[in-house]
Design a protein around this motif. Sequence first.
Motif, PDB file in Angstrom:
ATOM      1  N   LEU A  74     -13.322  26.861 -10.601  1.00 20.20           N
ATOM      2  CA  LEU A  74     -13.475  25.976 -11.219  1.00 20.20           C
ATOM      3  C   LEU A  74     -11.527  25.583 -11.242  1.00 20.20           C
ATOM      4  O   LEU A  74     -11.654  25.878 -11.532  1.00 20.20           O
ATOM      5  CB  LEU A  74     -14.271  25.097 -11.928  1.00 20.20           C
ATOM      6  N   LEU A 113     -16.387  31.645 -12.263  1.00 18.68           N
ATOM      7  CA  LEU A 113     -18.260  31.415 -12.667  1.00 18.68           C
ATOM      8  C   LEU A 113     -19.126  32.693 -12.661  1.00 18.68           C
ATOM      9  O   LEU A 113     -18.623  33.351 -11.617  1.00 18.68           O
ATOM     10  CB  LEU A 113     -18.752  29.678 -11.292  1.00 18.68           C
ATOM     11  N   VAL A 117     -21.798  29.052  -6.593  1.00 15.85           N
ATOM     12  CA  VAL A 117     -22.245  28.643  -6.229  1.00 15.85           C
ATOM     13  C   VAL A 117     -22.655  27.886  -5.139  1.00 15.85           C
ATOM     14  O   VAL A 117     -21.045  27.604  -4.490  1.00 15.85           O
ATOM     15  CB  VAL A 117     -22.021  26.632  -7.343  1.00 15.85           C
ATOM     16  N   CYS A 119     -22.224  26.071  -1.078  1.00 13.74           N
ATOM     17  CA  CYS A 119     -21.859  24.638  -1.387  1.00 13.74           C
ATOM     18  C   CYS A 119     -21.371  24.113   0.725  1.00 13.74           C
ATOM     19  O   CYS A 119     -20.858  23.354   0.764  1.00 13.74           O
ATOM     20  CB  CYS A 119     -20.151  25.062  -1.982  1.00 13.74           C
ATOM     21  N   TYR A 129     -26.353  22.240  -7.150  1.00 12.35           N
ATOM     22  CA  TYR A 129     -24.846  21.809  -6.256  1.00 12.35           C
ATOM     23  C   TYR A 129     -25.086  20.386  -7.426  1.00 12.35           C
ATOM     24  O   TYR A 129     -24.139  19.990  -7.671  1.00 12.35           O
ATOM     25  CB  TYR A 129     -25.488  21.638  -4.856  1.00 12.35           C
ATOM     26  N   TYR A 131     -25.910  19.387  -9.936  1.00 11.15           N
ATOM     27  CA  TYR A 131     -25.568  19.837 -12.105  1.00 11.15           C
ATOM     28  C   TYR A 131     -24.053  20.294 -11.278  1.00 11.15           C
ATOM     29  O   TYR A 131     -23.829  20.150 -12.359  1.00 11.15           O
ATOM     30  CB  TYR A 131     -26.526  21.365 -11.880  1.00 11.15           C
ATOM     31  N   TYR A 132     -24.083  21.753 -10.407  1.00  8.81           N
ATOM     32  CA  TYR A 132     -22.212  21.470 -10.023  1.00  8.81           C
ATOM     33  C   TYR A 132     -21.183  20.570 -10.295  1.00  8.81           C
ATOM     34  O   TYR A 132     -20.288  20.932 -10.908  1.00  8.81           O
ATOM     35  CB  TYR A 132     -22.071  23.005  -9.288  1.00  8.81           C
ATOM     36  N   LYS A 133     -21.926  19.827  -8.808  1.00  8.16           N
ATOM     37  CA  LYS A 133     -21.064  18.769  -9.512  1.00  8.16           C
ATOM     38  C   LYS A 133     -20.447  17.736 -10.480  1.00  8.16           C
ATOM     39  O   LYS A 133     -19.575  17.376 -10.934  1.00  8.16           O
ATOM     40  CB  LYS A 133     -21.601  17.977  -8.160  1.00  8.16           C
ATOM     41  N   TYR A 136     -18.404  20.029 -12.752  1.00  7.68           N
ATOM     42  CA  TYR A 136     -17.116  19.474 -12.809  1.00  7.68           C
ATOM     43  C   TYR A 136     -16.384  18.808 -12.647  1.00  7.68           C
ATOM     44  O   TYR A 136     -15.195  18.721 -13.269  1.00  7.68           O
ATOM     45  CB  TYR A 136     -16.859  20.177 -10.829  1.00  7.68           C
ATOM     46  N   SER A 173     -21.180  30.430 -17.443  1.00  4.48           N
ATOM     47  CA  SER A 173     -22.030  29.851 -16.196  1.00  4.48           C
ATOM     48  C   SER A 173     -21.434  28.291 -16.871  1.00  4.48           C
ATOM     49  O   SER A 173     -21.428  28.615 -18.053  1.00  4.48           O
ATOM     50  CB  SER A 173     -23.707  30.127 -17.523  1.00  4.48           C
ATOM     51  N   LEU A 174     -22.799  27.355 -15.929  1.00  5.82           N
ATOM     52  CA  LEU A 174     -22.242  26.246 -16.098  1.00  5.82           C
ATOM     53  C   LEU A 174     -22.554  25.711 -16.806  1.00  5.82           C
ATOM     54  O   LEU A 174     -22.187  24.201 -17.867  1.00  5.82           O
ATOM     55  CB  LEU A 174     -22.839  25.396 -14.401  1.00  5.82           C
TER      56      LEU A 174
END
Length: 402
Positions: A74, A113, A117, A119, A129, A131-133, A136, A173-174
Motif C-alpha cells: 500500500l 501486507l 490481496v 485484485c 477486496y 475490506y482491503y479498499k 486503504y 495484516s489489514l
Amino acid sequence: MGGNKNVSFAVDGTSALNYKEELIKSYNVGQNSEFLKIRSAEDKGRNANKSRIVEKALKFPYIAPNSNFNVAWLVFDIDREFNPIELEDKNIAYPNYVVYNTENGHAHLWYQLKNPVYCQDNFKASKPYKYYKAVYKALRKALGADEHFGGKLCKNPLHPQWKSIQLSNSAYSLSELSAHLDLNWKEDRKARYARKVSVNTDVVEEFGGAEKGSRNSSLFDFCRFKAYAHRMTADCSEAEFVEWCVECVREADKNNPSPIGEESRGEQEIRQIGESIGYWTWANLEPLKIKKEKYDDKDRERSLKVRQKKAEKKLKKIERYMKKHPDASNRAISRALGEGYSTDTVNRAVKIIKVAQAAKAEQSKESAAQVVGLVPPQTMVGERFVNQVVSSAGASALGAGG
C-alpha cells in the motif's frame, strides 16, 4: 505502537536487499525472478514508462509496487513536508519505507501486507477486496494523503534521487493497519458520489482550487466531461477536436495551479492528457446529427420487422379459426378472436388468405397438368410398341410365329 519503533534512518544494504526480495516475492514469481519484469519510468511525466527486467527496473526513480494480479504494498502520496512524528500523534502504524523528495520534503509511504490481496476484476466484488479498499481509504484519510494518487508508479526506495528511511521491518495484516481507523463504508460511498457530482461542472473557473491534493485525475475528469459535451455539437475534424481538448486542459490547469508546491505541469504532460481525452472521445462518441441519421434507418427497419411479425401471427390465427369454422362470417371471427382483431383487420386478412388459397389451388392444377403431360396414356404405349417393335421385327416374322 511499541512494535513499530524499530526505526532506522536510512535504507542500508541489508534493508535494501530485504526490499528487493520482498518486491520480487510480492510479484509471485518465486525462483524465476530473473524473468520478472516490473514497470518503471524515468520521471512522473511517465516518459519511457515500460516493463523491464527487475535488475534494470530497480535502477529507475519510479517503479510499480504491485503486479497486475495482487496488491502486496500500500503506497500513499503525501503532498506536503512529511514528519514521521505525526504518525505517533495520530496513532497510525509506521510505514515500512518513507521515500522523500529532498527538494520539497514530500514523500511516498510504503506499507507491506502480510497477505497480498487478489485484485483481478472478477474478485472485486468479494468481501476481502472490499475490506482491503475500506482499510486503504481509511488509512489514506488518516494520513491526509492525495486521494487521486493511483499508485501505479511510485518513488523507488532504492534510487539515489530520493532519501529513503525504513521505519518498520515487518509486514502488516489489514486488521493491524485498521486497528485505530474508522471504517465507515457508507460515508465513503457518499463522499465518492459527491466527488462525481462535483466534477461534472460546465465552467472552467469553477475548477480553480477544487479539491485540495488533486492531481491529473481531477483535471482529466473535469476536462473529459467538457469534451463529451463539445463532441455532441462540434462540426470539425478529428485533429481540430483533439487540439480543442488540449487547449481545454491547458486553460483548466491555468485556473488550478498544480498543488505540488510551486511545481507546474509541463507542456508534454498537458498535451498527453488532452490528446488522451480527445482521441478516446472522438472514437467512442458521435455527434447527435450523425447518430440520428444512422439510427433512424435502423429504428425504422426494426419497427417494420416487429410489425410484420405481429401481422403474420394474426394472419395465421385467423386462418386457423376459418378452418375450424368455415361458415363463420368476418364479423363473427372478429368477435370470437377479441381485442386486436377488428372487423377491418379480419376483412383484410380474409382477402389475403383467399388470394393465397386461390394462388395455391392454381399452382396445384398446373403441377398436376405438368405431371399428366409427362406420362403418356396407354394408347400411346400400345402404338409405340407396334411402331417400334413389331415393325422392326417384320410382319412376316409375326405371321410365321403365328
